[in-house]
Design a protein around this motif. Structure first.
Motif, PDB file in Angstrom:
ATOM      1  N   LEU A 148      -0.963   8.697   3.784  1.00 59.44           N
ATOM      2  CA  LEU A 148      -0.910   8.852   2.340  1.00 59.44           C
ATOM      3  C   LEU A 148      -0.161  10.131   1.960  1.00 59.44           C
ATOM      4  N   CYS A 186      -5.866   3.454  -1.924  1.00 64.14           N
ATOM      5  CA  CYS A 186      -4.566   3.616  -2.588  1.00 64.14           C
ATOM      6  C   CYS A 186      -4.680   3.763  -4.097  1.00 64.14           C
ATOM      7  N   SER A 213       0.836  -1.199   0.000  1.00 64.21           N
ATOM      8  CA  SER A 213       0.000   0.000   0.000  1.00 64.21           C
ATOM      9  C   SER A 213       0.874   1.253   0.000  1.00 64.21           C
ATOM     10  N   ARG A 214       1.956   1.218   0.750  1.00 64.76           N
ATOM     11  CA  ARG A 214       2.866   2.372   0.762  1.00 64.76           C
ATOM     12  C   ARG A 214       3.587   2.502  -0.576  1.00 64.76           C
ATOM     13  N   ARG A 258      -8.041   9.573   2.139  1.00 64.75           N
ATOM     14  CA  ARG A 258      -7.201   9.668   3.334  1.00 64.75           C
ATOM     15  C   ARG A 258      -7.922   9.095   4.557  1.00 64.75           C
ATOM     16  N   THR A 303      -3.196  10.187   8.811  1.00 67.43           N
ATOM     17  CA  THR A 303      -3.090   9.637   7.467  1.00 67.43           C
ATOM     18  C   THR A 303      -1.631   9.391   7.121  1.00 67.43           C
ATOM     19  N   PHE A 333      -4.014  12.685  -2.656  1.00 68.55           N
ATOM     20  CA  PHE A 333      -5.206  11.899  -2.349  1.00 68.55           C
ATOM     21  C   PHE A 333      -6.250  12.792  -1.681  1.00 68.55           C
ATOM     22  N   ALA A 393       0.995   3.986  -3.107  1.00 69.32           N
ATOM     23  CA  ALA A 393       0.635   5.375  -2.816  1.00 69.32           C
ATOM     24  C   ALA A 393       1.764   6.337  -3.158  1.00 69.32           C
ATOM     25  N   TRP A 394       2.985   6.005  -2.741  1.00 68.27           N
ATOM     26  CA  TRP A 394       4.097   6.922  -2.948  1.00 68.27           C
ATOM     27  C   TRP A 394       4.599   6.927  -4.393  1.00 68.27           C
ATOM     28  N   PHE A 449      -8.192   5.285   4.167  1.00 66.60           N
ATOM     29  CA  PHE A 449      -6.915   4.609   4.373  1.00 66.60           C
ATOM     30  C   PHE A 449      -6.534   4.607   5.850  1.00 66.60           C
TER      31      PHE A 449
END
Length: 263
Positions: free
Chosen positions: A196, A257, A16-17, A205, A194, A200, A20-21, A208
């Motif tokens: 994120l 995400c 997920s990270r 946010r 959050t 987003f 997102a990034w 998540f």
């Protein structure tokens, strides 16, 4: 930090990270120099079989292989037994993703994290995360577009969470795992935290933040089995109550995400 907190913090979905990034970077919302460090979150992350490499390389050295991808080409998938949605079809990548319970799907490449434990000469144990890269078809991300959007996933999570909390209260959840009962109760209150990156919207946010915490709580519940339930029947009831919540949580993380980004 308590042992319970340690356990929870270590179960965050690494994919997920990653999604997102990397999506925020490809949208021009965060600089490349921040991406690898934000994904790793203090861990050591390596990548195996990245395009143009012959050995395992640091995550930062493998991310340029995604430099030509658009944000919509990068998708999170959280498959489970009986629920392979988002995967591009049978193959080595899908098998590895199902085993890990998470993966990243991009146009042409798939990434699956594997946690490896090591023991030093002094007897200390530490972990590294190895992202294994698999070749995929260029249209692979399209498979995940059938997943629910953030609004639908948020409504589903709220509904299932309310039902599950009532069931666990009836089963006297506090008697077998007090910290899980407290965490479930806390999730019903607004949470502004959050993880994120920029881009987003507030709904993604919020979704998540709630799903990321809940995901860790559910891992605690699994580790607690059979817990302090009086008998096997109650343990089965507890597991049955948590099952739909686990599914709703996975869908929520995916929806958050993979949500559209805003400048």
């Amino acid at each position: 930090m308590s042992s319970v907190t340690d356990t929870v913090s270590l179960t965050a979905r690494r994919s997920s990270r990653f999604v997102a990034w990397v999506r925020a970077w490809r949208a021009g919302l965060v600089p490349f120099d921040e991406v690898a460090e934000s994904i790793a979150a203090g861990e050591e992350h390596l990548v195996a079989d990245a395009p143009g490499t012959w050995t395992d390389v640091p995550l930062a050295d493998a991310l340029p292989s995604l430099a030509k991808h658009s944000p919509d080409d990068i998708r999170l998938v959280l498959p489970a037994a009986g629920d392979p949605r988002g995967l591009p079809g049978p193959g080595d990548f899908s098998g590895a993703a199902l085993l890990a319970g998470e993966a990243v799907v991009t146009a042409g490449l798939g990434f699956v994290p594997q946690v490896r434990s090591h023991t030093s000469g002094s007897g200390m144990t530490f972990e590294t995360v190895l992202w294994r890269v698999f070749p995929l078809a260029a249209d692979a991300p399209a498979a995940s577009l059938t997943m629910p959007g953030a609004a639908e996933a948020e409504a589903e999570l709220a509904s299932v969470l309310a039902e599950t909390t009532m069931t666990l209260t009836r089963l006297d959840v506090a008697a077998w795992r007090p910290e899980l009962a407290g965490a479930l109760a806390a999730l019903r209150r607004p949470d502004g935290v959050t993880d994120l990156p920029p881009g987003f919207d507030p709904r993604a946010r919020r979704l998540f933040a709630r799903a990321a915490v809940l995901d860790r709580v559910l891992v605690l519940a699994g580790q607690a089995a059979p817990g302090g339930a009086v008998n096997g029947y109650e343990a089965q009831q507890r597991d049955a109550a948590l099952r739909p919540l686990t599914t709703a949580c996975r869908r929520a993380l995916v929806a958050a995400c993979n949500a559209p980004l805003r400048p």
